[in-house]
Motif scaffolding. Structure first.
Motif, PDB file in Angstrom:
ATOM      1  N   ARG A  90       0.728  -1.254   0.033  1.00  0.00           N
ATOM      2  CA  ARG A  90      -0.006  -0.045   0.171  1.00  0.00           C
ATOM      3  C   ARG A  90       0.890   1.321   0.076  1.00  0.00           C
ATOM      4  NH1 ARG A  90      -4.663  -2.040   4.242  1.00  0.00           N
ATOM      5  NH2 ARG A  90      -5.750  -3.405   2.657  1.00  0.00           N
ATOM      6  N   GLN A  93       2.421   1.695  -3.429  1.00  0.00           N
ATOM      7  CA  GLN A  93       1.165   2.211  -4.261  1.00  0.00           C
ATOM      8  C   GLN A  93       1.054   3.705  -4.289  1.00  0.00           C
ATOM      9  OE1 GLN A  93      -2.601   0.437  -3.669  1.00  0.00           O
ATOM     10  NE2 GLN A  93      -3.394   0.881  -5.652  1.00  0.00           N
ATOM     11  N   THR A  97       1.625   6.482  -6.987  1.00  0.00           N
ATOM     12  CA  THR A  97       0.443   7.183  -7.611  1.00  0.00           C
ATOM     13  C   THR A  97       0.636   8.919  -7.122  1.00  0.00           C
ATOM     14  OG1 THR A  97      -0.933   6.904  -5.459  1.00  0.00           O
ATOM     15  CG2 THR A  97      -1.191   5.433  -7.425  1.00  0.00           C
TER      16      THR A  97
END
Length: 118
Positions: A90, A93, A97
Protein backbone atom coordinates in the motif's frame (compact mmCIF):
# COMPACT_ATOMS: atom_id res chain seq x y z
CA UNK A 1 16.36 -6.60 7.44
CA UNK A 2 17.40 -3.10 8.53
CA UNK A 3 20.02 -2.30 11.13
CA UNK A 4 19.04 -0.49 14.32
CA UNK A 5 20.47 2.78 12.94
CA UNK A 6 18.52 2.39 9.71
CA UNK A 7 15.34 1.68 11.66
CA UNK A 8 15.89 4.79 13.76
CA UNK A 9 16.46 6.84 10.61
CA UNK A 10 13.29 5.48 9.00
CA UNK A 11 11.26 6.10 12.17
CA UNK A 12 12.46 9.71 12.33
CA UNK A 13 11.67 10.28 8.67
CA UNK A 14 8.20 8.72 9.03
CA UNK A 15 7.43 10.83 12.10
CA UNK A 16 8.49 13.99 10.30
CA UNK A 17 5.37 13.84 8.12
CA UNK A 18 3.34 15.29 11.02
CA UNK A 19 5.62 18.28 11.54
CA UNK A 20 8.33 18.54 8.86
CA UNK A 21 10.36 21.26 10.60
CA UNK A 22 10.54 19.43 13.93
CA UNK A 23 11.12 16.13 12.15
CA UNK A 24 14.02 17.59 10.16
CA UNK A 25 15.62 18.95 13.34
CA UNK A 26 15.26 15.56 15.06
CA UNK A 27 16.79 13.82 12.05
CA UNK A 28 19.74 16.21 11.88
CA UNK A 29 20.19 15.96 15.64
CA UNK A 30 20.28 12.15 15.55
CA UNK A 31 22.38 12.02 12.37
CA UNK A 32 24.40 15.25 12.11
CA UNK A 33 26.77 14.03 9.39
CA UNK A 34 25.15 14.48 5.93
CA UNK A 35 27.52 11.95 4.37
CA UNK A 36 26.40 9.35 6.91
CA UNK A 37 22.74 10.16 6.16
CA UNK A 38 23.43 9.56 2.45
CA UNK A 39 25.16 6.29 3.29
CA UNK A 40 22.15 5.19 5.37
CA UNK A 41 19.78 6.07 2.54
CA UNK A 42 21.88 4.09 0.07
CA UNK A 43 21.82 1.03 2.35
CA UNK A 44 18.09 1.36 2.96
CA UNK A 45 17.32 1.58 -0.77
CA UNK A 46 19.56 -1.40 -1.53
CA UNK A 47 18.01 -3.54 1.21
CA UNK A 48 14.46 -2.52 0.25
CA UNK A 49 15.10 -3.48 -3.38
CA UNK A 50 16.50 -6.86 -2.30
CA UNK A 51 13.60 -7.44 0.08
CA UNK A 52 11.02 -6.67 -2.61
CA UNK A 53 12.49 -9.43 -4.79
CA UNK A 54 12.47 -11.81 -1.81
CA UNK A 55 8.82 -10.98 -1.02
CA UNK A 56 7.91 -11.75 -4.63
CA UNK A 57 9.64 -15.13 -4.37
CA UNK A 58 7.92 -15.84 -1.07
CA UNK A 59 4.46 -14.93 -2.41
CA UNK A 60 4.95 -17.10 -5.51
CA UNK A 61 6.10 -20.05 -3.38
CA UNK A 62 3.21 -19.58 -0.93
CA UNK A 63 0.72 -19.92 -3.77
CA UNK A 64 2.18 -23.34 -4.62
CA UNK A 65 3.26 -24.67 -1.23
CA UNK A 66 1.25 -23.78 1.88
CA UNK A 67 3.98 -25.13 4.15
CA UNK A 68 5.96 -21.90 3.72
CA UNK A 69 3.13 -20.02 5.42
CA UNK A 70 3.37 -19.63 9.20
CA UNK A 71 0.80 -21.43 11.32
CA UNK A 72 -1.07 -24.60 10.58
CA UNK A 73 -3.82 -25.47 8.12
CA UNK A 74 -6.38 -25.30 10.92
CA UNK A 75 -5.37 -21.79 11.94
CA UNK A 76 -5.06 -18.86 9.54
CA UNK A 77 -1.64 -17.24 9.26
CA UNK A 78 -1.06 -14.65 11.96
CA UNK A 79 -1.80 -11.10 10.91
CA UNK A 80 1.65 -10.08 12.06
CA UNK A 81 3.10 -11.81 9.01
CA UNK A 82 0.51 -10.56 6.54
CA UNK A 83 0.40 -6.94 7.64
CA UNK A 84 3.99 -5.94 6.75
CA UNK A 85 3.54 -7.10 3.16
CA UNK A 86 0.16 -5.39 2.82
CA UNK A 87 1.49 -2.22 4.44
CA UNK A 88 4.55 -2.22 2.20
CA UNK A 89 2.50 -2.72 -0.95
CA UNK A 90 0.00 0.00 0.00
CA UNK A 91 2.85 2.37 0.79
CA UNK A 92 4.51 1.67 -2.54
CA UNK A 93 1.21 2.10 -4.35
CA UNK A 94 0.63 5.45 -2.64
CA UNK A 95 4.17 6.54 -3.49
CA UNK A 96 3.80 5.62 -7.15
CA UNK A 97 0.43 7.34 -7.52
CA UNK A 98 1.67 10.41 -5.63
CA UNK A 99 4.97 10.88 -7.50
CA UNK A 100 4.90 13.07 -10.58
CA UNK A 101 5.38 11.37 -13.91
CA UNK A 102 8.69 12.11 -15.58
CA UNK A 103 8.50 13.50 -19.06
CA UNK A 104 10.51 11.96 -21.87
CA UNK A 105 12.55 15.18 -22.01
CA UNK A 106 14.27 14.29 -18.75
CA UNK A 107 15.65 11.08 -20.21
CA UNK A 108 16.93 12.62 -23.44
CA UNK A 109 19.02 15.40 -21.92
CA UNK A 110 22.81 15.57 -21.79
CA UNK A 111 23.06 13.54 -18.58
CA UNK A 112 21.10 10.65 -20.05
CA UNK A 113 23.38 10.41 -23.08
CA UNK A 114 26.53 10.49 -20.98
CA UNK A 115 27.85 13.74 -22.49
CA UNK A 116 29.23 16.39 -20.20
CA UNK A 117 28.76 20.12 -20.64
CA UNK A 118 31.77 22.06 -21.84
Amino acid sequence: MFSERERLYLDLVARSSDDPETGRRALVSAFPNPAYRRKLLWGIRRKAADAAVDWQRYAAAALVEEKVLPGSKAAPPPLLVEEPLVTMLRGLQALVTRSPRRSSATTTGPRASGRRGR
